[in-house]
Design a protein around this motif. Sequence first.
Motif, short mmCIF file in Angstrom:
data_model
loop_
_atom_site.label_atom_id
_atom_site.label_comp_id
_atom_site.label_asym_id
_atom_site.label_seq_id
_atom_site.Cartn_x
_atom_site.Cartn_y
_atom_site.Cartn_z
N ASN A 192 0.81 -1.22 0.00
CA ASN A 192 0.00 0.00 0.00
C ASN A 192 0.85 1.27 0.00
O ASN A 192 0.31 2.38 0.12
CB ASN A 192 -0.94 0.01 1.20
CG ASN A 192 -2.04 -1.03 1.09
OD1 ASN A 192 -2.46 -1.38 -0.02
ND2 ASN A 192 -2.50 -1.54 2.22
N GLY A 193 2.18 1.11 -0.10
CA GLY A 193 3.07 2.26 -0.18
C GLY A 193 3.50 2.83 1.15
O GLY A 193 4.07 3.93 1.21
N ASN A 194 3.26 2.10 2.23
CA ASN A 194 3.58 2.60 3.57
C ASN A 194 4.96 2.11 4.03
O ASN A 194 5.32 0.96 3.80
CB ASN A 194 2.53 2.14 4.58
CG ASN A 194 1.15 2.68 4.25
OD1 ASN A 194 1.03 3.76 3.65
ND2 ASN A 194 0.11 1.96 4.62
N LEU A 195 5.68 2.99 4.69
CA LEU A 195 6.94 2.63 5.32
C LEU A 195 6.66 1.73 6.52
O LEU A 195 5.72 1.98 7.28
CB LEU A 195 7.68 3.90 5.78
CG LEU A 195 8.91 3.71 6.67
CD1 LEU A 195 10.00 2.95 5.94
CD2 LEU A 195 9.44 5.07 7.13
N VAL A 196 7.47 0.69 6.68
CA VAL A 196 7.35 -0.22 7.81
C VAL A 196 8.58 -0.10 8.69
O VAL A 196 9.72 -0.14 8.19
CB VAL A 196 7.19 -1.68 7.34
CG1 VAL A 196 7.36 -2.65 8.50
CG2 VAL A 196 5.82 -1.88 6.69
N ILE A 197 8.36 0.08 9.99
CA ILE A 197 9.45 0.10 10.96
C ILE A 197 9.12 -0.88 12.08
O ILE A 197 8.00 -0.86 12.62
CB ILE A 197 9.67 1.51 11.54
CG1 ILE A 197 10.14 2.47 10.44
CG2 ILE A 197 10.68 1.49 12.69
CD1 ILE A 197 10.27 3.91 10.89
N LEU A 198 10.06 -1.73 12.41
CA LEU A 198 9.90 -2.71 13.49
C LEU A 198 10.99 -2.51 14.52
O LEU A 198 12.18 -2.55 14.21
CB LEU A 198 9.99 -4.13 12.92
CG LEU A 198 10.18 -5.29 13.92
CD1 LEU A 198 8.95 -5.43 14.81
CD2 LEU A 198 10.47 -6.60 13.19
N GLY A 199 10.58 -2.29 15.76
CA GLY A 199 11.53 -2.22 16.86
C GLY A 199 11.21 -3.30 17.87
O GLY A 199 10.04 -3.59 18.11
N GLY A 200 12.25 -3.90 18.44
CA GLY A 200 11.93 -4.93 19.41
C GLY A 200 13.12 -5.55 20.11
O GLY A 200 14.26 -5.45 19.66
N ASP A 201 12.81 -6.17 21.23
CA ASP A 201 13.73 -7.07 21.92
C ASP A 201 13.36 -8.47 21.45
O ASP A 201 12.33 -9.01 21.85
CB ASP A 201 13.57 -6.92 23.43
CG ASP A 201 14.30 -7.99 24.23
OD1 ASP A 201 15.05 -8.79 23.61
OD2 ASP A 201 14.13 -8.04 25.46
#
Length: 340
Positions: A192-201
Amino acid sequence: MKYRLLLILCLCFSMVSAKDKELKVLQFNIWQEGSIIENGFDMIVDEILRLEADIVTFSEVRNYNHTRFNDRIVEALAQKGKTFYSFYSYDSGILSRFPIISTETIFPEKDDKGSLYKAKVDFKGRTIAVYTAHLDYKHAANYLSRGYDGSTWKKLAKPVVNADSILADNAKSMRETAIALFIDDAKREIKNGNLVILGGDFNEPSHKDWTTNAKHLYDRKVAVHWPVTSLLENAGFTDAYRLKYPDAINYPGITFPVFNPDVEFKKLVWAPTSDDRDRIDYIFFSPLPFVKLKDIVLVGPEESIAFNKVVPKLSKDKIILPINGWPTDHMAVLATFTVD
């Protein structure tokens, strides 16, 4: 004089414009909401403000005593004149300086097997899908080659140095299940053209760290192709720290365990006869044309722990040191992106 003034104005406008495109993302394991350290909650608030974080992905949200941690953080920041947005979650959480469009539970917490949430954030007209992950802490197979069980942390008769045996134990966790659900959902966001950011332990090391060239470090003894980071890489996601610092020997990016002088030392030690330092806290993103990684640093104490002792910093990792205490036994990870 007129041209000099015009040049100065143009430079100032350019600086403001560039700053306007910056997005700071902070991955922050807060060690049971900062409750282990005296005044830990206040330290969390102070660090978010000091680091000027735009988005925070939390690990170890517990909502103790029937409270809502995310609400408390939002309120505490408001009392200091800063507006943030969040939503109810348990185990992991998301805090945003920009309005949240919608939220979704991707992998719900059950029996302390980890969690994964999503919040769609309106970043100045562009939608960013932010995910937070606190993955299963049991079957932490990175302890096996160090001579410890990864679920009980009891000392083994001898270290496990066979990579297949290590991966077999690792597969008993729910980490791969959770990250597979993330990948499926995130691919739709990217479509859908959206930036994805994943943060995690992730509670699991990186396949880019436990290599043949680095197996002699940190009492690893063996090279292991850890699955979670490998799955993410194969799905097209970028490990921000390894993008900036591909040299895993000089820039190991260790995030756990770190030394904290404000807590009883034995609470920081999981493998007393070994060196269990690892990079287990991450920021991943979808490498789309309109986003660039500007910088990424660690935040926390320089000292770590190995062989039941405090160990000084020997790596080349760039670290922002705490000023008024540190609320956790993890390093935080701060990434700065430019988003057009």
